[in-house]
Write a protein that holds these residues in place. Structure first.
Motif, PDB file in Angstrom:
ATOM      1  N   VAL A 262       0.832  -1.197   0.000  1.00 45.42           N
ATOM      2  CA  VAL A 262       0.000   0.000   0.000  1.00 45.42           C
ATOM      3  C   VAL A 262       0.869   1.249   0.000  1.00 45.42           C
ATOM      4  N   ALA A 263       1.958   1.220   0.780  1.00 46.08           N
ATOM      5  CA  ALA A 263       2.869   2.365   0.817  1.00 46.08           C
ATOM      6  C   ALA A 263       3.518   2.587  -0.541  1.00 46.08           C
ATOM      7  N   GLN A 264       3.873   1.505  -1.222  1.00 43.98           N
ATOM      8  CA  GLN A 264       4.456   1.633  -2.555  1.00 43.98           C
ATOM      9  C   GLN A 264       3.474   2.279  -3.514  1.00 43.98           C
ATOM     10  N   GLY A 265       2.212   1.897  -3.408  1.00 44.69           N
ATOM     11  CA  GLY A 265       1.197   2.474  -4.278  1.00 44.69           C
ATOM     12  C   GLY A 265       0.912   3.924  -3.966  1.00 44.69           C
ATOM     13  N   SER A 266       1.246   4.367  -2.759  1.00 44.81           N
ATOM     14  CA  SER A 266       1.006   5.753  -2.365  1.00 44.81           C
ATOM     15  C   SER A 266       2.124   6.682  -2.821  1.00 44.81           C
ATOM     16  N   ASP A 267       3.281   6.134  -3.146  1.00 42.72           N
ATOM     17  CA  ASP A 267       4.420   6.948  -3.559  1.00 42.72           C
ATOM     18  C   ASP A 267       4.180   7.546  -4.942  1.00 42.72           C
ATOM     19  N   GLY A 268       4.911   8.604  -5.245  1.00 39.76           N
ATOM     20  CA  GLY A 268       4.822   9.197  -6.567  1.00 39.76           C
ATOM     21  C   GLY A 268       5.341   8.249  -7.636  1.00 39.76           C
ATOM     22  N   ALA A 269       4.796   8.367  -8.832  1.00 40.46           N
ATOM     23  CA  ALA A 269       5.151   7.474  -9.923  1.00 40.46           C
ATOM     24  C   ALA A 269       6.448   7.916 -10.592  1.00 40.46           C
ATOM     25  N   ARG A 270       7.221   6.944 -11.022  1.00 39.70           N
ATOM     26  CA  ARG A 270       8.377   7.261 -11.851  1.00 39.70           C
ATOM     27  C   ARG A 270       7.882   7.785 -13.193  1.00 39.70           C
ATOM     28  N   PRO A 272       7.012   8.187 -16.957  1.00 35.28           N
ATOM     29  CA  PRO A 272       6.765   7.180 -17.995  1.00 35.28           C
ATOM     30  C   PRO A 272       7.865   7.120 -19.048  1.00 35.28           C
ATOM     31  N   THR A 273       8.740   8.129 -19.081  1.00 36.47           N
ATOM     32  CA  THR A 273       9.867   8.052 -20.012  1.00 36.47           C
ATOM     33  C   THR A 273      10.853   6.974 -19.583  1.00 36.47           C
ATOM     34  N   LEU A 274      10.842   6.609 -18.292  1.00 35.45           N
ATOM     35  CA  LEU A 274      11.631   5.460 -17.808  1.00 35.45           C
ATOM     36  C   LEU A 274      10.777   4.216 -17.995  1.00 35.45           C
ATOM     37  N   TRP A 275      10.511   3.896 -19.233  1.00 34.50           N
ATOM     38  CA  TRP A 275       9.472   2.951 -19.626  1.00 34.50           C
ATOM     39  C   TRP A 275       9.870   1.506 -19.363  1.00 34.50           C
ATOM     40  N   LEU A 276       8.912   0.744 -18.871  1.00 32.40           N
ATOM     41  CA  LEU A 276       8.980  -0.710 -18.829  1.00 32.40           C
ATOM     42  C   LEU A 276       7.629  -1.233 -19.308  1.00 32.40           C
ATOM     43  N   ALA A 277       7.619  -2.403 -19.909  1.00 34.54           N
ATOM     44  CA  ALA A 277       6.374  -2.921 -20.483  1.00 34.54           C
ATOM     45  C   ALA A 277       5.233  -3.014 -19.471  1.00 34.54           C
ATOM     46  N   PRO A 278       5.460  -3.396 -18.193  1.00 36.31           N
ATOM     47  CA  PRO A 278       4.332  -3.482 -17.247  1.00 36.31           C
ATOM     48  C   PRO A 278       3.875  -2.141 -16.680  1.00 36.31           C
ATOM     49  N   TYR A 279       4.487  -1.039 -17.090  1.00 32.23           N
ATOM     50  CA  TYR A 279       4.213   0.266 -16.501  1.00 32.23           C
ATOM     51  C   TYR A 279       2.742   0.652 -16.682  1.00 32.23           C
ATOM     52  N   TYR A 280       2.079   0.952 -15.564  1.00 34.29           N
ATOM     53  CA  TYR A 280       0.718   1.491 -15.596  1.00 34.29           C
ATOM     54  C   TYR A 280       0.481   2.237 -14.297  1.00 34.29           C
ATOM     55  N   LYS A 281       0.349   3.537 -14.385  1.00 31.47           N
ATOM     56  CA  LYS A 281       0.133   4.399 -13.224  1.00 31.47           C
ATOM     57  C   LYS A 281      -1.096   5.258 -13.496  1.00 31.47           C
ATOM     58  N   ALA A 389       7.172  19.588 -24.599  1.00 37.48           N
ATOM     59  CA  ALA A 389       6.398  20.550 -23.808  1.00 37.48           C
ATOM     60  C   ALA A 389       5.244  19.886 -23.076  1.00 37.48           C
ATOM     61  N   LEU A 390       4.836  18.709 -23.537  1.00 37.92           N
ATOM     62  CA  LEU A 390       3.733  17.985 -22.909  1.00 37.92           C
ATOM     63  C   LEU A 390       4.197  17.072 -21.772  1.00 37.92           C
ATOM     64  N   ARG A 391       5.471  17.117 -21.432  1.00 38.60           N
ATOM     65  CA  ARG A 391       5.992  16.219 -20.402  1.00 38.60           C
ATOM     66  C   ARG A 391       5.181  16.266 -19.099  1.00 38.60           C
ATOM     67  N   PRO A 392       4.720  17.433 -18.631  1.00 41.82           N
ATOM     68  CA  PRO A 392       3.942  17.437 -17.379  1.00 41.82           C
ATOM     69  C   PRO A 392       2.659  16.614 -17.436  1.00 41.82           C
ATOM     70  N   VAL A 393       2.146  16.342 -18.631  1.00 47.11           N
ATOM     71  CA  VAL A 393       0.896  15.574 -18.734  1.00 47.11           C
ATOM     72  C   VAL A 393       1.134  14.203 -19.379  1.00 47.11           C
ATOM     73  N   TYR A 394       2.374  13.750 -19.367  1.00 45.72           N
ATOM     74  CA  TYR A 394       2.673  12.442 -19.965  1.00 45.72           C
ATOM     75  C   TYR A 394       1.826  11.322 -19.342  1.00 45.72           C
ATOM     76  N   LEU A 395       1.567  11.417 -18.028  1.00 44.31           N
ATOM     77  CA  LEU A 395       0.795  10.368 -17.373  1.00 44.31           C
ATOM     78  C   LEU A 395      -0.628  10.275 -17.911  1.00 44.31           C
ATOM     79  N   LEU A 396      -1.118  11.374 -18.471  1.00 46.81           N
ATOM     80  CA  LEU A 396      -2.457  11.363 -19.060  1.00 46.81           C
ATOM     81  C   LEU A 396      -2.463  10.772 -20.468  1.00 46.81           C
ATOM     82  N   LEU A 397      -1.304  10.468 -20.994  1.00 45.42           N
ATOM     83  CA  LEU A 397      -1.218   9.888 -22.337  1.00 45.42           C
ATOM     84  C   LEU A 397      -1.212   8.363 -22.305  1.00 45.42           C
ATOM     85  N   GLN A 398      -1.443   7.765 -21.152  1.00 50.05           N
ATOM     86  CA  GLN A 398      -1.458   6.310 -21.064  1.00 50.05           C
ATOM     87  C   GLN A 398      -2.705   5.751 -21.762  1.00 50.05           C
TER      88      GLN A 398
END
Length: 443
Positions: A262-270, A272-281, A389-398
């Motif tokens: 649960v603590a891991q899930g509460s931490d900030g996300a790395r 997405p440019t540090l990409w791994l195939a299972p990445y989903y935040k 320039a869109l880096r701040p919203v990269y997480l919304l591009l999932q």
């Protein structure tokens, strides 16, 4: 008429549906070959290393050697080690004890993959469809081409097994709805009058035992007391088995594992440019993600309690589709669980003349999630530097975030419509009555 024949017959009536279905089918059919090419030609495509299966068999080895089941890392956490409840070790024991590592991993992959394939066929049959033999074989190929399935296979993960359990639970739930009698709805009815409801509950409980992170799948248990009884009946023998083989100490340590997760899930996300195939935040972009998860889980539970019996399918789909979205620590292979939810939703949208295109679009976005995200946050910025320039919203591009949200949103709307809450249903989608039968037969 075959399923493909039914789809083709609607080409003039629903051209968008046929187009999206064709795009999805082509994408899934081509992906196994594309993945083979990627593994041979690009560095970032992962191979079949079965890393997670190695963590499972490592736990089996420690148990057989009399060592502690859970192994802490140097930082005090449990990263990269066995993270499941103690009793789940018994699930992997035959594959470790009887076979060499890679043979055991392949056997686990084959067994869990066939289990998922059979479960989806059972669900499709329960929904009233009779696929031809070539459609059954085609389903196997399409499953192999669904990226989260292939990702699960490469890791040796449990997601195929979980998807199979959920598929059989959904099939039992649907068949129970078709067969229940009016007397079974009486408050003093005998729970044993509906064995399929008990089976659906027990299968759902098994999912939660294997992985607590799948807890939202239990929403439909709150919707029907017999399914809840089935789930509760499954717990005591599993608990006895777990304590009998692993003792109380292992279970106390597992509480530490849960707190750490649960603590891991509460931490900030790395990034997405540090990409791994299972990445989903999915919710890392929210300032109070944990609060949202709790609120969304409470809303799901509330809808499950308030919904009428005719909404059993939609309640099931809502709970299952919510798993990858609200679980604190989630990965792309969790999307495998969306398959039975998507099948249930698709059948309902087709029967109710709703928006089946949305269901297929959600699955397509989920399929494209991993490599689609890499393309958007790595490939495009390298080719077009201004895209940075869109880096701040990269997480919304999932892509998976939007596909997951489409399925959850559609299921929630349908449950609200069936519940007919005035304050929530003022602006309905024009899909007519979502039920395909009255309250006496429940489906």
């Amino acid at each position: 008429m075959s399923i493909l024949g039914r789809l083709w017959a609607r080409r003039r009536e629903r051209p968008a549906l046929v187009a999206v279905a064709a795009l999805l089918a082509v994408s899934l059919s081509a992906y196994p070959v594309l993945d083979w090419w990627l593994r041979a030609n690009v560095e970032f495509a992962s191979a079949f290393r079965f890393g997670d299966f190695g963590a499972y068999t490592g736990a089996v080895d420690r148990w057989r050697a009399g060592e502690p089941l859970y192994r802490r890392t140097e930082d005090g956490g449990f990263w990269g080690t066995y993270l499941y409840p103690p009793v789940v070790v018994l699930l992997f024991w035959p594959f470790e004890a009887l076979l060499a590592f890679r043979d055991g991993a392949m056997a686990w992959l084959l067994a869990s993959g066939v289990f998922l394939w059979l479960g989806l066929q059972a669900l499709v049959a329960a929904l009233g469809y009779d696929p031809r033999w070539y459609e059954r074989l085609g389903l196997a190929w399409l499953l192999a081409g669904f990226h989260p399935v292939l990702l699960t296979a490469k890791l040796g993960q449990t997601a195929l097994f979980m998807g199979g359990l959920l598929s059989f639970a959904a099939a039992a739930l649907v068949r129970d709805g078709r067969s229940r009698r009016k007397a079974a709805e009486a408050s003093d009815a005998d729970p044993w009058d509906r064995p399929l409801a008990l089976l659906a509950g027990a299968a759902t409980a098994a999912v939660g035992v294997v992985k607590f992170a799948y807890a939202p799948v239990g929403a439909h248990l709150l919707h029907d007391r017999r399914r809840l009884v089935g789930a509760l009946l499954a717990v005591p023998p599993v608990a006895w088995l777990s304590i009998r083989f692993f003792g109380v100490g292992a279970h106390l340590t597992y509480l530490d594992v849960l707190r750490w997760g649960v603590a891991q899930g509460s931490d900030g996300a790395r990034s997405p440019t540090l990409w791994l195939a299972p990445y989903y935040k999915p919710l890392a972009w929210l300032p109070a993600a944990q609060v949202f998860r709790l609120a969304a889980s409470a809303a799901t539970a509330g809808l499950a309690v308030l919904a009428p019996q005719r909404a059993r399918r939609e309640v099931f789909a809502l709970g299952v589709a919510a798993v990858p979205l609200v679980t604190p620590q989630t990965y792309a292979y969790y999307f495998v669980a969306l398959l039975p939810a998507a099948v249930v939703l698709l059948a309902g949208e087709l029967d109710g003349d709703g928006y089946p295109e949305l269901v297929l679009l959600g699955v397509l976005l989920v399929h494209f999630h991993s490599y689609g995200l890499r393309f958007l946050v790595v490939t495009v910025p390298n080719a077009v530097p201004a895209f940075e320039a869109l880096r701040p919203v990269y997480l919304l591009l999932q892509p998976g975030l939007w596909g997951n949200a489409v399925l959850v949103g559609l299921a929630a709307v349908r449950v609200v419509q069936a519940t007919d809450l005035p304050e929530l249903a003022a602006d309905r989608l024009p899909a007519g009555d979502r039920s395909t039968a009255g309250p006496t037969d429940g489906d």
